[in-house]
Design an enzyme around this catalytic site. Structure first.
Site, PDB file in Angstrom:
ATOM      1  N   ASP A 226     103.618 -11.536  35.951  1.00  0.00           N
ATOM      2  CA  ASP A 226     103.928 -10.126  36.194  1.00  0.00           C
ATOM      3  C   ASP A 226     102.737  -9.441  36.869  1.00  0.00           C
ATOM      4  O   ASP A 226     101.605  -9.557  36.393  1.00  0.00           O
ATOM      5  CB  ASP A 226     104.231  -9.467  34.840  1.00  0.00           C
ATOM      6  CG  ASP A 226     104.830  -8.080  34.963  1.00  0.00           C
ATOM      7  OD1 ASP A 226     105.418  -7.784  36.021  1.00  0.00           O
ATOM      8  OD2 ASP A 226     104.731  -7.294  33.996  1.00  0.00           O
TER       9      ASP A 226
ATOM     10  N   HIS B 102     104.962   2.555  34.079  1.00  0.00           N
ATOM     11  CA  HIS B 102     104.700   1.694  32.925  1.00  0.00           C
ATOM     12  C   HIS B 102     104.300   2.564  31.733  1.00  0.00           C
ATOM     13  O   HIS B 102     103.691   3.610  31.905  1.00  0.00           O
ATOM     14  CB  HIS B 102     103.548   0.718  33.223  1.00  0.00           C
ATOM     15  CG  HIS B 102     103.904  -0.328  34.228  1.00  0.00           C
ATOM     16  ND1 HIS B 102     103.184  -0.525  35.382  1.00  0.00           N
ATOM     17  CD2 HIS B 102     104.912  -1.236  34.256  1.00  0.00           C
ATOM     18  CE1 HIS B 102     103.728  -1.522  36.071  1.00  0.00           C
ATOM     19  NE2 HIS B 102     104.776  -1.967  35.414  1.00  0.00           N
TER      20      HIS B 102
ATOM     21  N   VAL C 112     110.753  -5.069  30.494  1.00  0.00           N
ATOM     22  CA  VAL C 112     110.497  -4.363  29.232  1.00  0.00           C
ATOM     23  C   VAL C 112     109.233  -4.933  28.613  1.00  0.00           C
ATOM     24  O   VAL C 112     109.114  -6.149  28.442  1.00  0.00           O
ATOM     25  CB  VAL C 112     111.685  -4.530  28.254  1.00  0.00           C
ATOM     26  CG1 VAL C 112     111.399  -3.845  26.918  1.00  0.00           C
ATOM     27  CG2 VAL C 112     112.971  -3.987  28.865  1.00  0.00           C
TER      28      VAL C 112
END
Length: 287
Positions: free
Chosen positions: A84, A177, A230
């Site tokens: 990520d 975020h 998530v």
């Protein structure tokens, strides 16, 4: 066996649902996400930030833990292990370590440099059968030291990156975020529609899935979002359940200090959050 995320996201796009990427931080997180995916017969993407990879002592450790756990738990649903917000060097390290998917976040570079680095990584990923995600327009907030202002992506830049052969695209549409502030203006569906028009059938990615209202999530899916990330929500659930266990004095009862007992409520809380999100995203039963 780990798989590329391409097929599961192409299916999600065609089926008008989204696959959740749930970021993992340790063994409990990984176990909670994998077992919930298996119970719900849902495909899943395990996200690993560079910071979390470092915390878990390195990417080879992560790959070993995930592969071992999938075998021991007999996990049969499609699972992708995905870097990520990766740097160029981070992507190379994860490819070498055995990840099945990477994200190169070149959103903070000038577009020409983003294109150059993405092009090089696409070539490597195609040769090795990995999927690759790229980003245009930084996602707001902070995640493991990667700070973004919450920009809305330029649709023409999105097309330029999409045309390089990536498998799915993260486009900033006002998402952030972490916890959303009270004055957050919401997702820019106008930007999302403009991006979709430029990139066609490419599956789109929504970062910062924590705290976005359900109706916005569903509208985003209807407009081509096939992957939703998530992270914060699972962390908050884990922390809240662990706090309650300690505040209730359960760690002082018998062998309540045993980490297997102390961490159990938090692990169950992660599972409940993952289940809730998989149901919202529509991926249950789609493995």
């Amino acid at each position: 066996m780990l798989v590329s995320a391409k097929e599961m996201l192409d299916k999600a796009r065609d089926g008008h649902y989204a696959v959740g990427q749930f970021n993992i931080n340790n063994l409990e997180w990984t176990k909670a996400v994998l077992t919930t995916a298996q119970e719900l017969n849902s495909p899943v993407i395990l996200g690993v930030s560079e910071g979390a990879g470092k915390y878990m002592t390195g990417y080879k450790t992560v790959v070993g833990m995930v592969n071992g756990m999938m075998e021991e738990l007999n996990i049969t649903v499609p699972v992708a292990l995905h870097l990520d917000h990766g740097s160029y060097d981070g992507c190379i390290k994860c490819i070498e370590a055995g990840f099945s998917s990477v994200m190169f976040d070149g959103s903070h570079y000038p577009i020409a440099e983003n294109i150059e680095k993405t092009t090089a990584l696409v070539k490597i990923c195609k040769e090795k059968g990995l999927s690759i995600e790229a980003e245009v327009g930084s996602i707001g907030g902070e995640e493991d030291g990667v700070v973004g202002a919450g920009e809305c992506a330029d649709p023409d830049e999105c097309k330029a990156i999409a045309d390089l052969g990536i498998d799915f695209l993260a486009a900033g549409i006002g998402n952030i975020h972490g916890k959303y502030p009270a004055n957050w203006k919401g997702l820019s569906f106008e930007t999302l529609e403009a991006v979709k028009e430029k990139v066609g059938d490419m599956p789109l990615v929504l970062h910062g899935g924590t705290g976005i209202p359900a109706d916005m999530i569903q509208k985003a899916i209807s407009l081509g979002v096939a992957k939703i990330n998530v992270n914060t929500e699972c962390q908050l659930s884990f922390a809240d359940a662990t706090r309650k266990y300690i505040e209730a004095g359960k760690d002082l009862e018998g062998k309540g200090f045993d980490p297997r007992k102390l961490l159990a409520p938090g692990t169950e809380a992660i599972k409940a959050t993952v289940k809730e999100k998989m149901e919202l995203f529509g991926s249950v039963g789609k493995a």
